[in-house]
Design an enzyme around this catalytic site. Structure first.
Site, PDB file in Angstrom:
ATOM      1  N   SER A   1      22.155  -2.047  33.939  1.00 28.84           N
ATOM      2  CA  SER A   1      20.497  -1.516  33.841  1.00 28.84           C
ATOM      3  C   SER A   1      20.387  -1.674  32.495  1.00 28.84           C
ATOM      4  O   SER A   1      20.667  -2.346  31.621  1.00 28.84           O
ATOM      5  CB  SER A   1      21.024  -0.039  34.495  1.00 28.84           C
ATOM      6  OG  SER A   1      21.925   0.555  33.006  1.00 28.84           O
TER       7      SER A   1
ATOM      8  N   GLU B   1      23.647 -14.152  35.679  1.00 36.05           N
ATOM      9  CA  GLU B   1      22.995 -13.119  36.183  1.00 36.05           C
ATOM     10  C   GLU B   1      21.857 -12.543  36.183  1.00 36.05           C
ATOM     11  O   GLU B   1      20.777 -13.169  36.626  1.00 36.05           O
ATOM     12  CB  GLU B   1      24.014 -12.104  36.564  1.00 36.05           C
ATOM     13  CG  GLU B   1      23.316 -10.744  37.818  1.00 36.05           C
ATOM     14  CD  GLU B   1      23.972 -10.007  37.993  1.00 36.05           C
ATOM     15  OE1 GLU B   1      25.591  -9.848  37.613  1.00 36.05           O
ATOM     16  OE2 GLU B   1      24.089  -9.210  39.212  1.00 36.05           O
TER      17      GLU B   1
ATOM     18  N   GLU C   1      18.677  -0.016  30.700  1.00 40.48           N
ATOM     19  CA  GLU C   1      19.647   0.754  30.062  1.00 40.48           C
ATOM     20  C   GLU C   1      19.770   0.015  28.941  1.00 40.48           C
ATOM     21  O   GLU C   1      20.303  -0.083  28.408  1.00 40.48           O
ATOM     22  CB  GLU C   1      19.661   2.038  30.303  1.00 40.48           C
ATOM     23  CG  GLU C   1      18.709   3.379  30.660  1.00 40.48           C
ATOM     24  CD  GLU C   1      18.436   3.046  31.875  1.00 40.48           C
ATOM     25  OE1 GLU C   1      19.465   2.340  32.894  1.00 40.48           O
ATOM     26  OE2 GLU C   1      16.960   4.259  32.222  1.00 40.48           O
TER      27      GLU C   1
END
Ligand SMILES: Cc1cc2nc3c(=O)[nH]c(=O)nc-3n(C[C@H](O)[C@H](O)[C@H](O)COP(=O)(O)OP(=O)(O)OC[C@H]3O[C@@H](n4cnc5c(N)ncnc54)[C@H](O)[C@@H]3O)c2cc1C
Lengths: 402, 380
Positions: free
Chosen positions: A387, A245, A389
């Protein structure tokens, strides 16, 4: 090392471009050029054309409809599709579930699903995230209990993109709540959205769009034959899928298209007594983004060249995090350039009679009204699919040994 | 210098805060947004009762004679609540034009009604070609006997759909981008030849696209001061918006910090991750820098040297914009998916802050101008 496109690759690019020009419906192209996402019908129609041509899933093995192409050739195709712009083959089908089935599925599952994924006869959505399980996906709670030939699924998924269009959903469920590690009690299922007990509820995002949903499961009966891979080993599938992805999210071709289009727009858009393209500040910001995009293009090619090996080894490629981080930052940066170009007319919201309950006039150009909406919507890019992060955590651990 | 609020100022802050706490919950706000006007008439009446709508006007005109600090206090609270009412349009902008450019008779006729919440104003200046240049005016004002005839189109007139009167910039003479020859006119929104098309702005407020077609007004319609008047009012507006942005940023920071403390992933509050702690700390840095600029703006709003005032306001707009963008974006990022939804306040702060950033000049607009004007600290 050979860093230039060969004669053959350039010829292929030309062939792709001509074929797209000849086959892409004008309305689809127009809608996408305006910066909107394609309608379901447009997506399906276009993917069927790609499929008929053999171009929907070139990265799959040849026996499942793939092409014996180099990574570069595949890159050229996807870049041309994005930069036309035309709809890319549905990621849930082609980049997420397809490769997982190829790597982990049974022969029957491959035979049944792969052609339908490639042709978009079945539209899949991704049921991973839950209200309590976002970044910490492995803490998911949706439960599947085996009863004879079925699993009984109960729980809730959320943020499910385009579930309203989907025929099927692929799901991560908890099959062993007592496993020593959370990751060890998870399984990967594919489920028909028409199964009784499934409810889809829309979530409207800050730009006013309906693209995500909540999906509820209430005693949903799923045949055991719909288990992908081994029971309680679904996390292997999930990790493999997530790294694929991420590679897809760089979307360099799409970003190039947005920049080219912005340059055209900026030739006309008012910029204080001159077109804004003549404003040195605007131009240097734009150019700066282009430079970064060029670097990302090279990085993408490097990662892609490595992909064949990754597929056969069933291993996630940690370098995909680099693409995800920078690719999404650049898409967001481009959306900010559009906001800048629109200036005061960027304050006009996109015309949306449904949301407003009244029929508002068009008082600004389409691209102006979409500029802020897209900027708001694209904040999601650094949140979903792991994300920024989380990508950095992965890199710190996997690359840097920290 | 004294950065503390006076007793009266604190009282003003407390009473408005209390009202908004009761009446401006996020769910209540949604209701106001969906209403016919797109904001709350009831709250407008409540603001009038608190005296907010007459605040900046001279006591002789029927106002309270308050200054820029009081406006800052009020705007900060409106920012926190994401208030939708036309306070900036009517009181800050409309009020500014009346205070600095209208005749005593005009003020006597309008100020009491504004203060009572019975009259709304809007400032019509942006044109399709003008971008952020106040002096780029294609709308024309032609002499018609003693009066004037206005022709042209103004876009993105904030709260122009509900305004009773419009303050309109129009060109009396010269070329489209000349600084000379611009007049400012006070036009009843119901005047013959005015047509308004209302629409929603990207942050959920209301605005209008307004066409002036052979609109006849009397000689008294022209306010005194031309472009300099408009610039003065815009500078006061920048000060008000800076304070609103600070209120937004503060509420966004608070919401985010609360979320960091309560949202758990990986078995612990996400606020325990240092990556997020540092980002939250940076948000606070941004907020304090912006707050300082909002105070500078309140101080400079009444600066008599127009060039000096202009340069300082540009600095305010630049610095508030930069910090607002960071805080708005990080509010969403640190929340994750939840702040991407219409149903949650988080994302709405980014929307409002983005609109503020793009009102009366974005960062680049003011950077270009300020650097042309010699920067903030002029060489001796
Ligand atoms: C528009 C949109 C579409 C989506 N589509 C889908 C979909 O189709 N299918 C699907 O399954 N999911 C989808 N998602 C969900 C998405 O994958 C999650 O939003 C994402 O995993 C983050 O989870 P969360 O939103 O719960 O945020 P949280 O995990 O709660 O994170 C909140 C914040 O904390 C940070 N954080 C968390 N852990 C750490 C850590 N260890 N160190 C540092 N920072 C940390 C995050 O980075 C973030 O900034 C979508 C999300 C959005 C917004």
């Amino acid at each position: 090392m050979e860093l230039r496109f060969t004669e053959e690759e350039r010829a292929f690019r030309q062939e792709v471009r001509e074929w797209i020009d000849a086959n892409l419906p004008a309305e689809t192209r127009e809608r996408m050029a305006s910066g909107r996402t394609p309608t379901k019908a447009m997506q399906v129609d276009w993917q069927k054309r790609l499929y008929a041509k053999g171009w929907a899933v070139p990265h799959w093995p040849v026996e499942w409809g793939g092409q014996p192409w180099s990574a570069i050739k595949r890159f050229i195709l996807s870049e041309e599709i994005q930069s036309t712009p035309a709809p890319s083959p549905l990621g849930f089908n082609c980049n997420m579930l397809g490769p997982v089935l190829i790597a982990f599925g049974t022969e029957e599952q491959k035979k049944f699903f792969l052609p339908k994924l490639a042709s978009l006869d079945l539209w899949f959505c991704q049921g991973f995230s839950e209200p309590g399980a976002g970044s910490d996906l492995a803490s998911l709670k949706t439960r599947a209990v085996r009863e004879g030939d079925h699993y009984i699924v109960n729980g809730q998924k959320t943020w499910t993109t385009l579930a309203q269009h989907a025929d099927w959903i692929f799901l991560l469920v908890r099959t062993d709540p007592n496993a020593a590690k959370q990751q060890e009690g998870i399984s990967f299922l594919v489920v028909d959205m028409k199964t009784p007990g499934i409810t889809v509820r829309p979530i409207i995002t800050i730009d006013g769009a309906h693209e995500v949903n909540e999906v509820f499961f209430d005693d949903v009966k799923v045949p055991v034959a719909n288990l992908v891979g081994t029971e309680n080993r679904g996390w292997d599938c999930a990790k493999f899928l997530l790294s694929n992805e991420r590679t897809g999210q760089a979307r360099v071709g799409a970003s190039k298209e947005r920049i080219r289009r912005l340059k055209l727009i900026a030739k006309e858009a008012p910029g204080g007594g001159r077109p804004i393209i003549e404003d040195p500040r605007f131009r240097s910001r734009l150019t700066d983004v282009e430079v970064q995009l060029k670097a990302l293009e090279m990085t993408t090619l490097r990662v892609l060249a490595d992909e064949n090996r990754q597929l056969s080894q069933r291993k996630p490629n940690p370098a995909s995090s680099v693409l995800k981080i920078r690719g999404t930052e650049l898409q967001q940066a481009i959306s900010e350039l559009y906001v800048m170009a629109a200036g005061p007319y960027g304050l006009v919201a996109p015309h949306d009679p449904e949301a407003d309950g009244r029929n508002e006039p068009d008082v600004a150009e389409d691209w102006q009204t979409l500029a802020q909406a897209t900027y708001f919507n694209w904040r999601k890019q650094s949140i979903y699919g792991g994300s920024t992060e989380i990508q950095k955590n992965i890199m710190a651990k996997a690359f840097l040994g920290l | 210098m004294d950065f503390d609020l006076s007793e009266d100022q604190r009282l003003l802050q407390d009473s408005l805060q209390k009202l908004l706490k009761d009446k401006y919950g996020f769910e209540q706000r949604k209701g106001y947004m969906k209403s016919e006007t797109g904001w709350s008439r009831d709250l407008w009446a409540a603001y009038a009762e608190l005296g907010l709508l007459g605040m900046p006007f001279a006591e002789a005109d029927g106002g309270l004679g308050y200054g820029a600090v009081e406006t800052m206090i009020v705007m900060e609270q409106f920012g926190r609540a994401l208030a939708l009412e036309p306070f900036v349009s009517t009181v800050v902008m409309g009020g500014g034009f009346l205070r600095h450019g209208a005749s005593a008779e005009q003020r006597a006729a309008m100020v009491p009604e504004i203060a009572a919440g019975k009259r709304l104003l809007a400032f019509a200046h942006t044109e399709p070609q003008s971008r952020f240049d106040l002096h780029d005016v294609a709308t024309t004002a032609k002499k018609d006997g003693a009066g004037w005839i206005l022709d042209g189109r103004k876009g993105v007139v904030l709260h122009g759909d509900t305004a009773d009167d419009l303050v309109v910039t129009a060109r009396i003479s010269g070329q489209r981008r000349d600084r000379e020859g611009i007049g400012v006119f006070l036009v009843p929104a119901t005047a013959q030849g005015v047509s308004r098309r209302g629409f929603r702005t990207s942050d959920g407020q209301r605005a209008a696209d307004i066409t002036f077609d052979n609109v006849k007004v009397g000689p008294e319609a022209e306010l005194k001061g031309g472009l300099a008047l408009a610039e003065r009012v815009v500078d006061e507006t920048i000060a008000a918006l800076a304070a609103e942005a600070v209120g937004c940023m503060e509420a966004a920071k608070d919401l985010t910090v609360d979320y960091l403390k309560t949202r758990k992933q990986f078995g612990r509050p996400i606020g325990s991750f240092q990556a997020l702690q540092h980002r939250a700390a940076e948000m606070m840095v941004c907020l304090e820098q912006a707050r300082s600029m909002a105070m500078l703006a309140a101080m400079m709003a009444s600066e008599p040297d127009a060039a000096e005032r202009r340069r300082q306001m540009r600095a305010v707009k630049i610095e508030v914009g930069r910090n607002a963008r960071f805080v708005g974006q990080q509010t969403i990022q640190m929340h994750g998916g939840i702040a991407m939804t219409m149903e949650y306040a988080g994302g709405h702060y980014l929307k409002r802050l983005t609109v503020i950033e793009n009102m009366f000049g974005d960062m680049d607009h003011h950077l270009a101008a300020l650097s042309e004007e010699g920067g903030v600290f002029l060489a001796a």
